[in-house]
Design an enzyme around this catalytic site. Structure first.
Site, PDB file in Angstrom:
ATOM      1  N   SER A   1      -4.761  27.082   2.475  1.00 36.61           N
ATOM      2  CA  SER A   1      -5.531  26.246   1.548  1.00 36.61           C
ATOM      3  C   SER A   1      -6.821  25.838   2.243  1.00 36.61           C
ATOM      4  O   SER A   1      -7.597  26.701   2.647  1.00 36.61           O
ATOM      5  CB  SER A   1      -4.698  25.034   1.096  1.00 36.61           C
ATOM      6  OG  SER A   1      -5.394  24.273   0.141  1.00 36.61           O
TER       7      SER A   1
ATOM      8  N   HIS B   1      -5.446  28.984  -1.976  1.00 37.09           N
ATOM      9  CA  HIS B   1      -5.805  28.100  -3.084  1.00 37.09           C
ATOM     10  C   HIS B   1      -7.286  28.251  -3.405  1.00 37.09           C
ATOM     11  O   HIS B   1      -8.149  27.862  -2.619  1.00 37.09           O
ATOM     12  CB  HIS B   1      -5.506  26.643  -2.726  1.00 37.09           C
ATOM     13  CG  HIS B   1      -4.052  26.364  -2.519  1.00 37.09           C
ATOM     14  ND1 HIS B   1      -3.594  25.258  -1.836  1.00 37.09           N
ATOM     15  CD2 HIS B   1      -2.942  27.042  -2.912  1.00 37.09           C
ATOM     16  CE1 HIS B   1      -2.272  25.267  -1.816  1.00 37.09           C
ATOM     17  NE2 HIS B   1      -1.850  26.345  -2.460  1.00 37.09           N
TER      18      HIS B   1
ATOM     19  N   ASP C   1       2.378  22.776   0.055  1.00 33.69           N
ATOM     20  CA  ASP C   1       2.656  24.058  -0.590  1.00 33.69           C
ATOM     21  C   ASP C   1       2.913  25.133   0.467  1.00 33.69           C
ATOM     22  O   ASP C   1       2.124  25.307   1.392  1.00 33.69           O
ATOM     23  CB  ASP C   1       1.482  24.462  -1.485  1.00 33.69           C
ATOM     24  CG  ASP C   1       1.782  25.692  -2.325  1.00 33.69           C
ATOM     25  OD1 ASP C   1       2.959  25.877  -2.688  1.00 33.69           O
ATOM     26  OD2 ASP C   1       0.847  26.452  -2.622  1.00 33.69           O
TER      27      ASP C   1
END
Length: 363
Positions: free
Chosen positions: A176, A202, A298
């Site tokens: 991310s 992401h 995540d």
């Protein structure tokens, strides 16, 4: 910065409407405040001296001096956390990726003025990115032409027309905040005959295609945005599109990529957990899992599932992370077999692959 101090944000954008909207969103958060706004980088330069902000939000394209030129100068002379604000265009995505190379921590798309639908979600994402940026490890801009030299040393790999059609080994990567540069550092040393790589980073729609094209010009493996139902091949990396989850599946002896428009997981689509869990199910011990820099959790549970399925798993270490969120959560759950500095990640992954054997089926 103590716990009672608010994060001071300087917003730089040539649109008064955008400055006003960003100010409204940021000031509505209990832990941050807009200390000043600027219509262009020249005004911003003076305001930085006056207010010493914790985070800068910076428009990509502005008059007098564009955001990239200003960012490059800023990261050489006074490195600080910067979140780029970009339009959803091909040119905007390419400029944003260059900004991340120059040291920007993260980016958001421009808010859609006058459209309230989705604004709460946008405000939450903006606030999350500013919080992460305020805690990020800021790096100085690379020397001029450093990225170009990397591209010269690793010419783009051609797409294979008559390829190897099956490999049991896979590299599965999730990232991310700070991940675009971390992924580049992991992929560029890989040899042309490396196992297939699947990546969940992401990113919003419109940016992943430019990201893949940029990496394809730097790497010795071929890099592309994943397509639904395509065969997963050695010597290729597949990046999840910004609008869909990427999953690994099997079709007979072959791996295939699947895309899903199921709801976000951990507030993200693509989600790292979704990719990791599919790899645990369909690749098991034949996969290597890698979780890189990023905020949130995540991928942490998914990496643990990969490990339990027999995969060997790596987490980026704290010292080399821009934001030590996702790797920290994975380590805390016991999902990481090894904790590795980013500069060593590619070598360690390939060394592990060498111990796993290599069985590749040719046609």
């Amino acid at each position: 910065m103590t716990a009672v101090q608010k994060i001071k944000v300087l917003c730089v954008d040539d649109s008064a409407l955008i400055r006003s909207l960003m100010t409204e969103i940021i000031n509505s958060q209990p832990d941050m405040t807009v200390c000043a706004t600027a219509p262009d980088p020249l005004v911003a330069r003076e305001l930085i001296k006056q207010h010493n902000p914790d985070v800068l939000t910076l428009d990509v394209e502005m008059p007098r001096m564009d955001g990239l030129d200003f960012l490059e100068k800023l990261m050489r002379l006074r490195p600080m956390p910067v979140v780029m604000v970009s339009s959803l265009t091909e040119r905007g995505s390419e400029i944003t990726l260059r900004a991340l190379e120059l040291g920007a921590v993260d980016f958001v798309t421009k808010p859609r003025v006058g459209i309230r639908d989705g604004m709460l979600d946008y405000a939450e994402k903006l606030a999350d990115k500013i919080r992460a940026a305020s805690r990020a490890r800021v790096r100085q801009a690379p020397q001029p032409q450093a990225v170009a030299r990397a591209a010269d040393s690793h010419p783009a790999a051609p797409m294979i027309n008559n390829p190897l059609v099956s490999t049991e080994k896979l590299i599965i990567i999730g990232a991310s905040t700070g991940g675009t540069e971390a992924i580049r550092e992991v992929l560029t040393p890989l040899p042309p005959d490396a196992p297939a790589v699947l990546i969940a980073q992401h990113m919003p729609p419109g940016f992943t295609k430019s990201f893949a094209q940029r990496l394809n010009g730097l790497c010795r493996i071929a890099v592309k945005e994943a397509e639904h139902g395509e065969r997963v091949l050695p010597g290729h990396a597949y990046i999840a599109p910004g609008h869909a989850h990427l999953l690994l599946a099997r079709s007979g002896a072959n791996y295939i990529a699947q895309l899903s428009d199921e709801p976000p997981v951990n507030r993200h689509r693509p989600s790292v957990d979704v990719l990791f869990r599919s790899a645990a199910t369909h690749a098991g011990k034949n996969a290597i899992g890698v979780i890189l820099t990023g905020m949130g959790r995540d991928g942490a549970a998914g990496l643990l599932e990969m490990k339990r399925a027999g995969a060997h798993t790596f987490a980026q270490d704290e010292a080399s992370c821009i934001v030590f969120g996702m790797p920290r959560e994975a380590i805390a759950l016991g999902g990481a077999d090894e904790i590795v500095p980013l500069a060593e990640m590619s070598r360690r992954v390939m060394a592990r692959l060498a111990t796993m054997g290599d069985r590749v089926q040719r046609v």
